[in-house]
Write a protein that holds these residues in place. Structure first.
Motif, mmCIF file in Angstrom:
data_model
loop_
_atom_site.group_PDB
_atom_site.id
_atom_site.type_symbol
_atom_site.label_atom_id
_atom_site.label_comp_id
_atom_site.label_asym_id
_atom_site.label_seq_id
_atom_site.Cartn_x
_atom_site.Cartn_y
_atom_site.Cartn_z
ATOM 1 N N MET A 1 11.706 5.321 -1.437
ATOM 2 C CA MET A 1 10.806 6.132 -0.638
ATOM 3 C C MET A 1 9.426 5.467 -0.635
ATOM 4 N N ARG A 2 8.771 5.499 0.508
ATOM 5 C CA ARG A 2 7.418 4.957 0.652
ATOM 6 C C ARG A 2 6.490 6.127 0.939
ATOM 7 N N ILE A 3 5.507 6.331 0.067
ATOM 8 C CA ILE A 3 4.606 7.478 0.178
ATOM 9 C C ILE A 3 3.201 6.991 0.492
ATOM 10 N N VAL A 4 2.567 7.663 1.438
ATOM 11 C CA VAL A 4 1.162 7.437 1.759
ATOM 12 C C VAL A 4 0.440 8.742 1.468
ATOM 13 N N SER A 5 -0.637 8.670 0.727
ATOM 14 C CA SER A 5 -1.402 9.864 0.392
ATOM 15 C C SER A 5 -2.799 9.762 0.975
ATOM 16 N N LEU A 6 -3.175 10.753 1.761
ATOM 17 C CA LEU A 6 -4.500 10.761 2.373
ATOM 18 C C LEU A 6 -5.391 11.843 1.777
ATOM 19 N N LEU A 7 -4.931 12.485 0.731
ATOM 20 C CA LEU A 7 -5.723 13.495 0.020
ATOM 21 C C LEU A 7 -5.753 13.127 -1.462
ATOM 22 N N ALA A 16 1.461 12.257 -11.018
ATOM 23 C CA ALA A 16 1.872 13.148 -12.107
ATOM 24 C C ALA A 16 3.375 13.397 -12.068
ATOM 25 N N LEU A 17 3.962 13.330 -10.889
ATOM 26 C CA LEU A 17 5.407 13.517 -10.749
ATOM 27 C C LEU A 17 6.190 12.236 -11.063
ATOM 28 N N GLY A 18 5.466 11.197 -11.455
ATOM 29 C CA GLY A 18 6.130 9.940 -11.807
ATOM 30 C C GLY A 18 6.499 9.085 -10.615
ATOM 31 N N LEU A 19 5.848 9.302 -9.495
ATOM 32 C CA LEU A 19 6.184 8.569 -8.271
ATOM 33 C C LEU A 19 5.126 7.540 -7.891
ATOM 34 N N ARG A 20 4.299 7.110 -8.825
ATOM 35 C CA ARG A 20 3.222 6.166 -8.548
ATOM 36 C C ARG A 20 3.742 4.896 -7.890
ATOM 37 N N GLU A 21 4.865 4.393 -8.344
ATOM 38 C CA GLU A 21 5.404 3.145 -7.788
ATOM 39 C C GLU A 21 5.849 3.314 -6.333
ATOM 40 N N GLN A 22 5.991 4.550 -5.875
ATOM 41 C CA GLN A 22 6.394 4.810 -4.499
ATOM 42 C C GLN A 22 5.195 4.805 -3.544
ATOM 43 N N LEU A 23 3.974 4.950 -4.094
ATOM 44 C CA LEU A 23 2.767 4.971 -3.256
ATOM 45 C C LEU A 23 2.529 3.595 -2.644
ATOM 46 N N VAL A 24 2.347 3.565 -1.335
ATOM 47 C CA VAL A 24 2.105 2.295 -0.643
ATOM 48 C C VAL A 24 0.768 2.284 0.094
ATOM 49 N N GLY A 25 0.043 3.410 0.091
ATOM 50 C CA GLY A 25 -1.257 3.482 0.753
ATOM 51 C C GLY A 25 -1.984 4.732 0.335
ATOM 52 N N ARG A 26 -3.332 4.717 0.515
ATOM 53 C CA ARG A 26 -4.165 5.834 0.084
ATOM 54 C C ARG A 26 -5.374 5.977 0.997
ATOM 55 N N GLU A 34 -6.764 5.409 -11.912
ATOM 56 C CA GLU A 34 -7.548 4.231 -11.543
ATOM 57 C C GLU A 34 -6.737 3.125 -10.878
ATOM 58 N N ASP A 35 -5.472 2.972 -11.242
ATOM 59 C CA ASP A 35 -4.694 1.868 -10.668
ATOM 60 C C ASP A 35 -4.355 2.053 -9.195
ATOM 61 N N VAL A 36 -4.588 3.231 -8.620
ATOM 62 C CA VAL A 36 -4.331 3.391 -7.182
ATOM 63 C C VAL A 36 -5.359 2.620 -6.360
ATOM 64 N N ALA A 37 -6.457 2.212 -6.990
ATOM 65 C CA ALA A 37 -7.473 1.430 -6.271
ATOM 66 C C ALA A 37 -6.899 0.116 -5.753
ATOM 67 N N LYS A 38 -5.780 -0.344 -6.328
ATOM 68 C CA LYS A 38 -5.140 -1.587 -5.882
ATOM 69 C C LYS A 38 -4.373 -1.403 -4.574
ATOM 70 N N LEU A 39 -4.090 -0.156 -4.210
ATOM 71 C CA LEU A 39 -3.311 0.117 -2.994
ATOM 72 C C LEU A 39 -4.154 -0.101 -1.743
ATOM 73 N N PRO A 40 -3.520 -0.400 -0.624
ATOM 74 C CA PRO A 40 -4.267 -0.526 0.630
ATOM 75 C C PRO A 40 -4.964 0.796 0.985
ATOM 76 N N THR A 41 -6.200 0.680 1.445
ATOM 77 C CA THR A 41 -6.977 1.842 1.886
ATOM 78 C C THR A 41 -6.734 2.034 3.376
ATOM 79 N N LEU A 42 -6.266 3.218 3.749
ATOM 80 C CA LEU A 42 -5.866 3.475 5.130
ATOM 81 C C LEU A 42 -6.890 4.270 5.932
ATOM 82 N N THR A 43 -7.944 4.729 5.281
ATOM 83 C CA THR A 43 -8.978 5.508 5.965
ATOM 84 C C THR A 43 -10.349 4.975 5.574
#
Length: 95
Positions: A1-7, A16-26, A34-43
């Protein structure tokens, strides 16, 4: 699963649900964990965060007016199957 979070809260929940590795954008506001800062910024923000609250309010009103004009000129608005969001509440910009 590929998850994008805009909030930011949704990003925290996904992690917190253990799905960090599924995040592909923020969003540009997502900064925890803090490690989500490495993800592509979409906004990005269209406002200068150093403005005072009255200036921010004025700029937001101008942007909303432009969005309303653009939306009213659409021939066929999009019909999404899913649009995750949060509940609406008034913006807080104390003077």
């Amino acid at each position: 699963m590929r998850i994008v979070s805009l909030l930011p809260a949704a990003t925290e929940i996904v992690c917190a649900l253990g799905l960090r590795e599924q995040l592909v954008g923020r969003s540009h506001e997502c900064d925890f964990p803090e490690d989500v800062a490495k993800l592509p910024t979409l906004t990005r923000s269209r406002l200068d965060s150093s403005l005072g609250s009255e200036q921010i309010d004025s700029e937001v009103r101008k942007l909303l007016a432009r969005l309303r004009r653009a939306a009213s000129s659409c021939d066929a608005p999009p019909a999404p199957n899913l649009a995750p969001s949060r509940s609406r509440r008034p913006a807080c910009a104390a003077p």
